[in-house]
Design a protein around this motif. Structure first.
Motif, PDB file in Angstrom:
ATOM      1  N   VAL A  81      -1.281 -19.370 -24.110  1.00  0.00           N
ATOM      2  CA  VAL A  81      -0.012 -20.010 -23.780  1.00  0.00           C
ATOM      3  C   VAL A  81       1.066 -18.944 -23.872  1.00  0.00           C
ATOM      4  O   VAL A  81       1.173 -18.247 -24.879  1.00  0.00           O
ATOM      5  N   THR A  82       1.863 -18.790 -22.805  1.00  0.00           N
ATOM      6  CA  THR A  82       2.876 -17.736 -22.817  1.00  0.00           C
ATOM      7  C   THR A  82       4.082 -18.123 -21.974  1.00  0.00           C
ATOM      8  O   THR A  82       3.986 -18.959 -21.077  1.00  0.00           O
ATOM      9  N   ALA A  83       5.202 -17.502 -22.305  1.00  0.00           N
ATOM     10  CA  ALA A  83       6.421 -17.722 -21.522  1.00  0.00           C
ATOM     11  C   ALA A  83       6.479 -16.774 -20.334  1.00  0.00           C
ATOM     12  O   ALA A  83       7.327 -16.905 -19.463  1.00  0.00           O
ATOM     13  N   ARG A  84       5.542 -15.810 -20.284  1.00  0.00           N
ATOM     14  CA  ARG A  84       5.520 -14.833 -19.200  1.00  0.00           C
ATOM     15  C   ARG A  84       4.564 -15.308 -18.115  1.00  0.00           C
ATOM     16  O   ARG A  84       3.399 -15.584 -18.372  1.00  0.00           O
ATOM     17  N   SER A  85       5.057 -15.404 -16.908  1.00  0.00           N
ATOM     18  CA  SER A  85       4.269 -16.008 -15.821  1.00  0.00           C
ATOM     19  C   SER A  85       3.679 -14.988 -14.848  1.00  0.00           C
ATOM     20  O   SER A  85       3.054 -15.372 -13.867  1.00  0.00           O
ATOM     21  N   GLY A  86       3.868 -13.706 -15.101  1.00  0.00           N
ATOM     22  CA  GLY A  86       3.391 -12.693 -14.164  1.00  0.00           C
ATOM     23  C   GLY A  86       1.874 -12.630 -14.081  1.00  0.00           C
ATOM     24  O   GLY A  86       1.165 -12.918 -15.049  1.00  0.00           O
ATOM     25  N   ASP A  87       1.380 -12.248 -12.911  1.00  0.00           N
ATOM     26  CA  ASP A  87      -0.063 -12.138 -12.711  1.00  0.00           C
ATOM     27  C   ASP A  87      -0.672 -11.098 -13.643  1.00  0.00           C
ATOM     28  O   ASP A  87      -1.822 -11.238 -14.082  1.00  0.00           O
TER      29      ASP A  87
END
Length: 240
Positions: A81-87
């Motif tokens: 689970v993370t707030a960073r959405s980058g591939d």
């Protein structure tokens, strides 16, 4: 009531409380929480868990580093689970041994669905292993022991995350059959509407590094460009 034991790891108390409350409403009663990586490791060394929900950003370490340490002692499914959405973050998380990935902010019911899908697939796989014979497949290049949950390469057991192991078992059960990435995702993760092909690609890449003599020129798990993947059983004389 769900008997599975879940570990939630997040440094935000509000997020931990929300996730725990949500899961308890869904019938999960065995829930442990940790706000740091060191606390999570202490809990893991003291008792087994059926699934870990792991935040990427922790105060004493990163979720990626913690995942690597967990993989040294356990193949428990890990949901990042993370707030960073980058591939790049997704590729890194899955590449280090994660089984799935969800980005903040997320819909609470999506988190529950992903957890339930992971646990459901794990239960189905374990039930299938009990029924299937033989449980030990010796291909020479590697040995797959389904009942023991082991992969032996060169006489040594290699650590293999749960979904990676399930994917290999599925491919071995369907030799020389071609599957698209989405078909594999649907069969192993069971949530095709929420997944994508990258998850499958990364898991196959990890398997190739473990099994292939040259992962850049795979002979065991081959890719048919524009079609999909198939498992080609190696001859017993093969060696990695």
């Amino acid at each position: 009531m769900h008997s599975r034991h879940i570990l939630l790891v997040d440094d935000e108390k509000g997020i931990l409380t929300m996730m725990e409350t949500l899961l308890r409403k869904e019938g999960f009663q065995r829930i442990s929480t940790a706000a740091t990586g060191s606390e999570a490791l202490r809990l893991l060394e003291a008792q087994p868990f059926d699934l870990i929900v792991l935040d990427v950003m922790l105060p004493d370490t990163s979720g990626f580093e913690l995942c690597q340490r967990i993989r040294l002692i356990s193949s428990v499914p890990i949901l990042f689970v993370t707030a960073r959405s980058g591939d790049l973050d997704k590729v890194m998380g899955l590449g280090l041994g994660g089984d799935d990935y969800i980005t903040k902010p997320f819909y609470p019911l999506e988190l529950v669905a992903r957890i339930q899908a992971q646990l459901r697939r794990q239960s189905l796989y374990q039930a299938a292993v009990v029924q299937q014979k033989p449980s030990v497949l010796d291909y020479g290049a590697f040995v797959l022991d389904k009942s023991a949950g082991q992969i032996i390469v060169g006489g040594a057991e290699i650590i293999c995350p749960a979904k990676e192991f399930e994917l290999l078992c599925f491919l071995c059960d369907h030799p020389k059959q071609v599957f698209t990435a989405l078909q594999l995702y649907d069969n192993i993760w069971g949530t095709s509407l929420m997944g994508d092909e990258k998850t499958v690609v990364i898991h196959i890449s990890r398997l190739r590094k473990k099994l292939e003599a040259d992962p850049r020129d795979p002979k065991i798990i081959v890719n048919l460009r524009g079609i999909g993947y198939k498992f080609v059983p190696p001859h017993k004389s093969s060696a990695v």
